[in-house]
Structures are given as structure tokens and as C-alpha cells.
Design a protein around this motif. Sequence first.
Motif, PDB file in Angstrom:
ATOM      1  N   UNK A  22       1.172  -1.430   0.280  1.00 15.74           N
ATOM      2  CA  UNK A  22      -0.024  -0.148   0.446  1.00 15.74           C
ATOM      3  C   UNK A  22       1.147   0.935  -0.322  1.00 15.74           C
ATOM      4  N   UNK A  23       1.836   1.309   0.921  1.00 17.46           N
ATOM      5  CA  UNK A  23       2.821   2.143   0.714  1.00 17.46           C
ATOM      6  C   UNK A  23       3.407   2.400  -0.371  1.00 17.46           C
ATOM      7  N   UNK A  24       3.858   1.029  -0.675  1.00 23.06           N
ATOM      8  CA  UNK A  24       4.447   1.581  -2.435  1.00 23.06           C
ATOM      9  C   UNK A  24       4.240   2.355  -3.246  1.00 23.06           C
ATOM     10  N   UNK A  25       2.064   1.678  -3.633  1.00 23.05           N
ATOM     11  CA  UNK A  25       1.510   2.158  -4.387  1.00 23.05           C
ATOM     12  C   UNK A  25       1.863   3.567  -4.431  1.00 23.05           C
ATOM     13  N   UNK A  26       1.275   4.254  -2.704  1.00 26.22           N
ATOM     14  CA  UNK A  26       1.537   5.337  -2.558  1.00 26.22           C
ATOM     15  C   UNK A  26       2.116   6.407  -3.471  1.00 26.22           C
ATOM     16  N   UNK A  27       3.702   6.098  -3.440  1.00 29.56           N
ATOM     17  CA  UNK A  27       4.871   6.360  -3.559  1.00 29.56           C
ATOM     18  C   UNK A  27       5.181   6.190  -4.702  1.00 29.56           C
ATOM     19  N   UNK A  28       4.228   5.111  -5.355  1.00 30.04           N
ATOM     20  CA  UNK A  28       3.935   5.653  -7.404  1.00 30.04           C
ATOM     21  C   UNK A  28       3.331   6.091  -8.072  1.00 30.04           C
ATOM     22  N   UNK A  29       2.212   6.446  -7.302  1.00 29.02           N
ATOM     23  CA  UNK A  29       1.476   7.871  -7.815  1.00 29.02           C
ATOM     24  C   UNK A  29       2.370   8.875  -6.929  1.00 29.02           C
ATOM     25  N   UNK A  30       2.505   9.210  -6.312  1.00 30.69           N
ATOM     26  CA  UNK A  30       3.287  10.192  -5.881  1.00 30.69           C
ATOM     27  C   UNK A  30       4.836  10.785  -7.067  1.00 30.69           C
ATOM     28  N   UNK A  31       5.377   9.494  -7.730  1.00 31.69           N
ATOM     29  CA  UNK A  31       6.223   9.511  -8.682  1.00 31.69           C
ATOM     30  C   UNK A  31       5.302  10.090 -10.504  1.00 31.69           C
ATOM     31  N   UNK A  72      -8.130  -4.222   9.939  1.00 33.56           N
ATOM     32  CA  UNK A  72      -7.996  -3.850  11.074  1.00 33.56           C
ATOM     33  C   UNK A  72      -6.510  -3.307  11.152  1.00 33.56           C
ATOM     34  N   UNK A  73      -5.797  -3.523   9.698  1.00 31.74           N
ATOM     35  CA  UNK A  73      -4.626  -3.235  10.103  1.00 31.74           C
ATOM     36  C   UNK A  73      -4.536  -1.802   9.570  1.00 31.74           C
ATOM     37  N   UNK A  74      -3.529  -1.093  10.218  1.00 31.25           N
ATOM     38  CA  UNK A  74      -2.686   0.492   9.770  1.00 31.25           C
ATOM     39  C   UNK A  74      -1.339   0.681   8.776  1.00 31.25           C
ATOM     40  N   UNK A  75      -1.836   1.101   8.247  1.00 30.82           N
ATOM     41  CA  UNK A  75      -0.780   1.781   7.265  1.00 30.82           C
ATOM     42  C   UNK A  75       0.489   1.888   7.539  1.00 30.82           C
ATOM     43  N   UNK A  76       1.009   1.678   6.896  1.00 31.59           N
ATOM     44  CA  UNK A  76       2.785   1.012   6.682  1.00 31.59           C
ATOM     45  C   UNK A  76       3.614   2.071   7.413  1.00 31.59           C
ATOM     46  N   UNK A  77       4.249   2.397   8.400  1.00 28.37           N
ATOM     47  CA  UNK A  77       5.088   3.462   9.058  1.00 28.37           C
ATOM     48  C   UNK A  77       5.732   4.306   8.231  1.00 28.37           C
ATOM     49  N   UNK A  78       6.221   3.328   7.190  1.00 28.45           N
ATOM     50  CA  UNK A  78       6.891   4.093   5.647  1.00 28.45           C
ATOM     51  C   UNK A  78       6.248   4.793   4.082  1.00 28.45           C
ATOM     52  N   UNK A  79       4.867   5.330   4.988  1.00 19.09           N
ATOM     53  CA  UNK A  79       3.865   5.438   4.015  1.00 19.09           C
ATOM     54  C   UNK A  79       4.162   7.092   3.138  1.00 19.09           C
TER      55      UNK A  79
END
Length: 180
Positions: A22-31, A72-79
Motif C-alpha cells: 500500500x505504501x509502495x503504491x502511494x509512492x508510485x502515485x507520487x512518482x 483492521x490493520x493500520x497503514x505502514x509507517x513508511x507511507x
Amino acid sequence: MAVAARLKLGESLADRVMKVDHAGEHGAVCIYSAQIAAARWRAPDLVDELRHFRDHERGHRTRFLAELEARGVARCRSYHLCGTGGAILGFVTGLLGRHAIAATTVAVERVVLRHLHEQVAALDGKDAAALAALRFILAEEQEHHDTSAGHLVAGSWWTRIIDPVVAASTEAVIWLGMRL
């Protein structure tokens, strides 16, 4: 390289994979968003393609977020690290032009595809929902890689410079995310 993580109490490997992806996909959207901004000036012929890729990545991010919410899991701290790093990488490579944009996508997607295949193998028979999410995005990630590889010029110095830096950075962010 095996899929490894330091898991928190009660967290499964699939939970951790969903968080990091999920965090990686956020990074890809930002790239892609940053590349689009710069490509309007430096590589306008790539803007529609980059929008198409960004739309895929937004869909992937949404799918992983839905998986996190269902678990029920929080997103990654690296988001936020992924988002900030992605935006910087995207803007810089966007300013460098079409070959730098393509080299960046090829390097990121090569690493991502390898990790996705490792994750599928590690979770096969263990978590059907996580497997479905991973398998859903594989074809689109492969499309990004292959389409961008078609824009590269054999022996280009952009590829020789960008590829190892971007690939190592992508590996480092994944490694960190799996351990945060």
C-alpha cells in the motif's frame, strides 16, 4: 531474496505485505504525479501514458487500502516516506526528460515485480485475499515495465546512471517498510 519481515504481535506476513505494498503504491502515485507535472514541459508525448499508469497505481493503492481496512490493520509507517521520496524522484526524473522517466519506471517496476512474485509464492495457500490483491495488479505493473522499456535506447547513459540508483532505492524502501 525471500520475503522477510519483523512482525508485530498478532500481525501476519500477509498483513505486513499489504501494508508495505500500500505504501509502495502511494509512492508510485507520487512518482507519476510529479513526472506528469514535469513531463508537460519536458516530454509532453508521455503525459497520457503517465496518467494511465498513475490511474492504475491509484487503483492498486485503493485495493491495498481496502485490504488493510478489512484486516483492521493500520497503514505502514513508511507511507509518507514513500510519498515524499516518490514525489522527489518523479519530479527530478521528469525534469530530465523522456529517457529518464522511462529508465525510472523500468528500474522501479523490475524491483516491484520481483517482490510481487516473491510475495505470491510466500503467501500461496496461506491468505487467499492477499493473493488475490497481489495477482490483480501484476499484469498492470508488467505493462508499465514493458511499455517504458520500449522507450529506452539501448546503452543509454540514463539507464546506466538511473537504473542502479533507483533500483537500490526501491529495494531499500521495501526493506525498511517490511521492518517498520
